[in-house]
Write an enzyme that holds these catalytic residues in place. Structure first.
Site, short mmCIF file in Angstrom:
data_model
loop_
_atom_site.label_atom_id
_atom_site.label_comp_id
_atom_site.label_asym_id
_atom_site.label_seq_id
_atom_site.Cartn_x
_atom_site.Cartn_y
_atom_site.Cartn_z
N PRO A 2 0.83 -1.21 0.00
CA PRO A 2 0.00 0.00 0.00
C PRO A 2 0.87 1.26 0.00
O PRO A 2 1.77 1.40 0.82
CB PRO A 2 -0.79 -0.13 1.30
CG PRO A 2 -0.80 -1.59 1.59
CD PRO A 2 0.53 -2.10 1.12
N GLU A 3 0.59 2.15 -0.95
CA GLU A 3 1.32 3.41 -1.01
C GLU A 3 0.42 4.53 -0.51
O GLU A 3 -0.68 4.27 -0.01
CB GLU A 3 1.82 3.63 -2.43
CG GLU A 3 2.79 2.52 -2.87
CD GLU A 3 3.50 2.82 -4.17
OE1 GLU A 3 3.51 3.97 -4.62
OE2 GLU A 3 4.06 1.88 -4.77
#
Length: 276
Positions: A2-3
Protein backbone atom coordinates in the site's frame (compact mmCIF):
# COMPACT_ATOMS: atom_id res chain seq x y z
CA UNK A 1 2.62 -2.62 -0.92
CA UNK A 2 0.00 0.00 0.00
CA UNK A 3 1.32 3.41 -1.01
CA UNK A 4 0.12 6.89 -0.05
CA UNK A 5 -3.12 6.82 -2.11
CA UNK A 6 -4.06 3.44 -0.68
CA UNK A 7 -3.37 4.64 2.88
CA UNK A 8 -5.36 7.84 2.29
CA UNK A 9 -8.20 5.80 0.80
CA UNK A 10 -8.15 3.62 3.91
CA UNK A 11 -8.17 6.68 6.18
CA UNK A 12 -11.20 8.14 4.41
CA UNK A 13 -12.94 4.77 4.52
CA UNK A 14 -12.58 4.16 8.25
CA UNK A 15 -12.96 7.78 9.41
CA UNK A 16 -16.80 7.86 9.50
CA UNK A 17 -16.85 4.70 11.65
CA UNK A 18 -14.17 5.85 14.11
CA UNK A 19 -14.66 9.61 14.54
CA UNK A 20 -15.94 10.46 18.05
CA UNK A 21 -16.44 6.77 18.93
CA UNK A 22 -15.34 5.16 22.17
CA UNK A 23 -12.80 2.34 22.15
CA UNK A 24 -13.99 -0.50 24.35
CA UNK A 25 -10.78 -2.55 24.10
CA UNK A 26 -8.29 -4.10 21.69
CA UNK A 27 -7.96 -7.77 20.88
CA UNK A 28 -4.32 -8.50 20.01
CA UNK A 29 -3.85 -12.00 18.63
CA UNK A 30 -0.27 -11.48 17.42
CA UNK A 31 2.03 -9.61 19.84
CA UNK A 32 4.66 -8.81 17.21
CA UNK A 33 4.43 -7.57 13.63
CA UNK A 34 7.39 -5.67 12.16
CA UNK A 35 8.03 -4.52 15.72
CA UNK A 36 6.43 -5.62 18.99
CA UNK A 37 2.95 -4.18 19.49
CA UNK A 38 3.23 -1.25 21.90
CA UNK A 39 2.44 -2.46 25.41
CA UNK A 40 0.06 0.46 25.98
CA UNK A 41 -2.36 -1.00 23.41
CA UNK A 42 -2.86 -4.23 25.37
CA UNK A 43 -4.56 -2.35 28.19
CA UNK A 44 -6.16 0.51 26.24
CA UNK A 45 -9.90 0.90 26.90
CA UNK A 46 -12.65 3.50 27.33
CA UNK A 47 -10.85 6.06 25.17
CA UNK A 48 -12.57 8.40 22.71
CA UNK A 49 -11.25 8.70 19.13
CA UNK A 50 -10.78 12.39 18.37
CA UNK A 51 -9.52 12.14 14.77
CA UNK A 52 -7.98 9.86 12.15
CA UNK A 53 -5.12 11.48 10.25
CA UNK A 54 -2.21 10.43 8.07
CA UNK A 55 1.51 11.22 7.92
CA UNK A 56 3.29 9.69 4.93
CA UNK A 57 2.08 6.05 4.89
CA UNK A 58 1.25 6.03 8.61
CA UNK A 59 -2.32 6.24 9.90
CA UNK A 60 -2.69 8.27 13.09
CA UNK A 61 -5.63 7.49 15.37
CA UNK A 62 -5.75 10.39 17.80
CA UNK A 63 -7.05 9.74 21.31
CA UNK A 64 -7.22 11.98 24.36
CA UNK A 65 -4.21 10.19 25.91
CA UNK A 66 -2.05 10.00 22.78
CA UNK A 67 -1.88 8.41 19.35
CA UNK A 68 -2.16 4.93 17.87
CA UNK A 69 0.21 4.77 14.88
CA UNK A 70 -0.68 2.15 12.25
CA UNK A 71 1.43 1.15 9.26
CA UNK A 72 0.03 -1.32 6.73
CA UNK A 73 3.44 -2.71 5.83
CA UNK A 74 3.60 -4.78 2.64
CA UNK A 75 0.24 -6.54 2.81
CA UNK A 76 -1.79 -5.03 5.65
CA UNK A 77 -5.40 -3.87 5.38
CA UNK A 78 -8.09 -2.47 7.65
CA UNK A 79 -11.80 -3.13 7.41
CA UNK A 80 -14.89 -2.51 9.50
CA UNK A 81 -16.58 -5.73 10.66
CA UNK A 82 -19.07 -6.87 13.27
CA UNK A 83 -18.58 -9.27 16.17
CA UNK A 84 -20.26 -12.04 14.15
CA UNK A 85 -17.74 -11.89 11.29
CA UNK A 86 -15.41 -14.92 11.35
CA UNK A 87 -11.76 -14.30 12.23
CA UNK A 88 -9.22 -15.12 9.51
CA UNK A 89 -5.83 -16.58 10.44
CA UNK A 90 -4.19 -13.32 9.33
CA UNK A 91 -6.52 -11.09 11.38
CA UNK A 92 -4.01 -9.99 14.00
CA UNK A 93 -5.70 -7.06 15.77
CA UNK A 94 -9.27 -5.94 16.51
CA UNK A 95 -9.97 -2.43 17.72
CA UNK A 96 -13.38 -2.96 19.33
CA UNK A 97 -15.67 0.06 19.61
CA UNK A 98 -18.30 0.56 22.27
CA UNK A 99 -21.03 0.63 19.59
CA UNK A 100 -20.15 -2.93 18.51
CA UNK A 101 -18.21 -2.12 15.34
CA UNK A 102 -14.72 -3.54 14.99
CA UNK A 103 -11.73 -2.14 13.10
CA UNK A 104 -9.96 -5.33 12.06
CA UNK A 105 -6.32 -5.45 10.94
CA UNK A 106 -5.30 -8.21 8.51
CA UNK A 107 -1.67 -8.70 7.47
CA UNK A 108 -0.52 -11.98 5.85
CA UNK A 109 3.16 -10.98 5.84
CA UNK A 110 3.10 -9.40 9.31
CA UNK A 111 5.29 -6.48 8.24
CA UNK A 112 2.99 -3.72 9.42
CA UNK A 113 3.00 -1.93 12.77
CA UNK A 114 0.73 -0.88 15.64
CA UNK A 115 2.58 1.58 17.87
CA UNK A 116 1.78 4.14 20.55
CA UNK A 117 3.12 7.62 21.21
CA UNK A 118 2.06 10.46 23.47
CA UNK A 119 3.68 13.05 21.19
CA UNK A 120 3.89 13.18 17.39
CA UNK A 121 6.73 15.69 17.61
CA UNK A 122 8.85 13.19 19.56
CA UNK A 123 7.85 10.11 17.55
CA UNK A 124 11.15 8.85 16.12
CA UNK A 125 9.74 7.46 12.86
CA UNK A 126 8.48 10.92 11.87
CA UNK A 127 11.66 12.87 12.60
CA UNK A 128 13.32 12.68 9.19
CA UNK A 129 10.25 12.68 6.92
CA UNK A 130 10.06 15.18 4.08
CA UNK A 131 7.01 17.28 3.19
CA UNK A 132 3.63 15.84 2.27
CA UNK A 133 3.34 15.78 -1.54
CA UNK A 134 -0.16 17.30 -1.52
CA UNK A 135 0.80 20.16 0.79
CA UNK A 136 1.62 23.74 -0.17
CA UNK A 137 5.18 23.20 1.09
CA UNK A 138 5.88 20.75 -1.74
CA UNK A 139 6.76 22.77 -4.84
CA UNK A 140 9.04 22.70 -7.86
CA UNK A 141 11.21 25.35 -6.24
CA UNK A 142 11.66 23.12 -3.19
CA UNK A 143 12.69 20.16 -5.37
CA UNK A 144 15.10 22.29 -7.38
CA UNK A 145 16.71 23.75 -4.24
CA UNK A 146 17.51 20.34 -2.76
CA UNK A 147 18.54 18.72 -6.04
CA UNK A 148 21.73 20.71 -6.60
CA UNK A 149 24.92 18.62 -6.38
CA UNK A 150 22.88 15.46 -5.77
CA UNK A 151 24.47 12.66 -7.82
CA UNK A 152 21.75 10.03 -7.72
CA UNK A 153 19.08 8.73 -10.08
CA UNK A 154 15.87 10.75 -10.04
CA UNK A 155 13.73 7.62 -9.62
CA UNK A 156 15.41 6.67 -6.32
CA UNK A 157 15.45 10.31 -5.22
CA UNK A 158 11.68 10.70 -5.57
CA UNK A 159 11.17 7.55 -3.49
CA UNK A 160 13.33 8.89 -0.65
CA UNK A 161 11.01 9.83 2.25
CA UNK A 162 13.47 12.52 3.34
CA UNK A 163 12.81 14.29 0.00
CA UNK A 164 9.04 13.81 -0.15
CA UNK A 165 6.87 11.22 1.57
CA UNK A 166 4.62 8.70 -0.07
CA UNK A 167 5.86 8.58 -3.67
CA UNK A 168 6.30 4.83 -3.92
CA UNK A 169 7.51 2.74 -6.81
CA UNK A 170 4.30 2.62 -8.84
CA UNK A 171 3.69 6.34 -8.72
CA UNK A 172 7.33 7.33 -9.27
CA UNK A 173 7.27 5.38 -12.55
CA UNK A 174 4.07 7.09 -13.66
CA UNK A 175 5.25 10.58 -12.66
CA UNK A 176 8.50 10.27 -14.61
CA UNK A 177 6.64 9.05 -17.69
CA UNK A 178 4.26 12.01 -17.62
CA UNK A 179 7.20 14.38 -17.17
CA UNK A 180 9.14 12.63 -19.98
CA UNK A 181 12.15 12.18 -17.69
CA UNK A 182 14.25 9.01 -17.83
CA UNK A 183 14.40 7.28 -14.41
CA UNK A 184 18.22 7.22 -14.50
CA UNK A 185 18.52 10.99 -14.98
CA UNK A 186 20.97 12.51 -12.51
CA UNK A 187 19.14 14.68 -9.99
CA UNK A 188 21.66 17.53 -10.30
CA UNK A 189 20.90 17.74 -14.04
CA UNK A 190 17.23 18.55 -13.46
CA UNK A 191 16.13 22.02 -14.55
CA UNK A 192 13.72 24.24 -12.61
CA UNK A 193 11.11 23.52 -15.30
CA UNK A 194 11.53 19.78 -14.83
CA UNK A 195 11.27 20.13 -11.05
CA UNK A 196 8.08 22.15 -11.41
CA UNK A 197 6.71 19.47 -13.71
CA UNK A 198 7.65 16.74 -11.22
CA UNK A 199 5.91 18.52 -8.32
CA UNK A 200 2.81 19.17 -10.43
CA UNK A 201 2.54 15.60 -11.74
CA UNK A 202 3.15 14.06 -8.32
CA UNK A 203 0.21 16.05 -6.96
CA UNK A 204 -1.96 15.25 -9.98
CA UNK A 205 -1.27 11.50 -10.08
CA UNK A 206 -1.65 11.00 -6.33
CA UNK A 207 -4.93 12.94 -6.31
CA UNK A 208 -6.19 10.89 -9.26
CA UNK A 209 -5.20 7.64 -7.55
CA UNK A 210 -6.94 8.67 -4.31
CA UNK A 211 -10.10 9.56 -6.25
CA UNK A 212 -10.06 6.09 -7.83
CA UNK A 213 -9.46 4.26 -4.57
CA UNK A 214 -5.78 3.46 -5.02
CA UNK A 215 -4.05 0.82 -7.13
CA UNK A 216 -4.88 -2.82 -6.52
CA UNK A 217 -2.04 -5.07 -7.70
CA UNK A 218 -2.01 -7.93 -5.20
CA UNK A 219 -3.20 -7.39 -1.66
CA UNK A 220 -4.81 -3.98 -1.39
CA UNK A 221 -8.56 -3.52 -1.08
CA UNK A 222 -10.51 -0.60 0.31
CA UNK A 223 -12.08 -0.87 3.78
CA UNK A 224 -15.42 -1.85 2.19
CA UNK A 225 -13.74 -4.70 0.28
CA UNK A 226 -13.70 -2.98 -3.12
CA UNK A 227 -10.44 -2.88 -5.12
CA UNK A 228 -8.66 0.30 -6.18
CA UNK A 229 -9.14 1.20 -9.83
CA UNK A 230 -6.09 3.37 -10.63
CA UNK A 231 -4.37 0.29 -12.08
CA UNK A 232 -6.48 0.82 -15.20
CA UNK A 233 -4.82 4.23 -15.67
CA UNK A 234 -1.19 3.06 -15.43
CA UNK A 235 0.86 4.10 -18.45
CA UNK A 236 4.16 2.28 -17.83
CA UNK A 237 4.23 0.37 -14.54
CA UNK A 238 4.05 -3.38 -15.14
CA UNK A 239 3.77 -2.90 -18.92
CA UNK A 240 7.17 -4.16 -20.11
CA UNK A 241 7.18 -4.91 -23.88
CA UNK A 242 3.70 -3.42 -24.28
CA UNK A 243 3.36 -0.40 -26.61
CA UNK A 244 3.79 3.09 -25.17
CA UNK A 245 0.44 4.89 -25.00
CA UNK A 246 2.04 7.97 -26.60
CA UNK A 247 4.48 6.74 -29.25
CA UNK A 248 3.92 2.98 -29.56
CA UNK A 249 7.50 1.97 -28.71
CA UNK A 250 7.81 -1.09 -26.43
CA UNK A 251 8.04 -0.20 -22.74
CA UNK A 252 11.37 -1.20 -21.22
CA UNK A 253 12.45 -1.89 -17.65
CA UNK A 254 15.59 -1.79 -15.54
CA UNK A 255 16.50 -2.20 -11.88
CA UNK A 256 17.20 0.98 -9.92
CA UNK A 257 17.85 0.67 -6.22
CA UNK A 258 16.60 -2.94 -6.28
CA UNK A 259 13.21 -1.79 -7.61
CA UNK A 260 11.87 -2.49 -11.09
CA UNK A 261 11.57 0.69 -13.15
CA UNK A 262 9.47 1.01 -16.30
CA UNK A 263 9.92 3.67 -18.97
CA UNK A 264 9.51 4.48 -22.64
CA UNK A 265 12.94 4.64 -24.36
CA UNK A 266 11.61 7.17 -26.91
CA UNK A 267 9.43 9.48 -24.80
CA UNK A 268 11.90 9.42 -21.89
CA UNK A 269 15.10 9.71 -23.90
CA UNK A 270 18.18 10.57 -21.85
CA UNK A 271 21.35 12.35 -23.00
CA UNK A 272 24.86 11.39 -21.95
CA UNK A 273 25.32 14.44 -19.71
CA UNK A 274 22.06 13.73 -17.84
CA UNK A 275 22.70 10.08 -17.02
CA UNK A 276 23.99 9.07 -13.60
Amino acid sequence: MPELPEVETTRCGILPYLQDQMIDHLVIRTPRLRWPISQMLFNLKSERIIAVNRRAKYLIIQLELGYIIVHLGMSGSLRIVSATDPVDKHDHIDLVLANGNILRYNDPRKFGAWLWTESLEQFSLFEKLGPEPLSEAFTGEYLFSISRKRHTAVKSWLMNNAVVVGVGNIYANEVLFRCKIHPMTEVAALSIVQCESLASQIKSILQQAIAQGGTTLQDFVQPDGRPGYFKQALNVYGRKNEPCVDCGAPIESLMIGQRNSFYCPICQLISANEKI
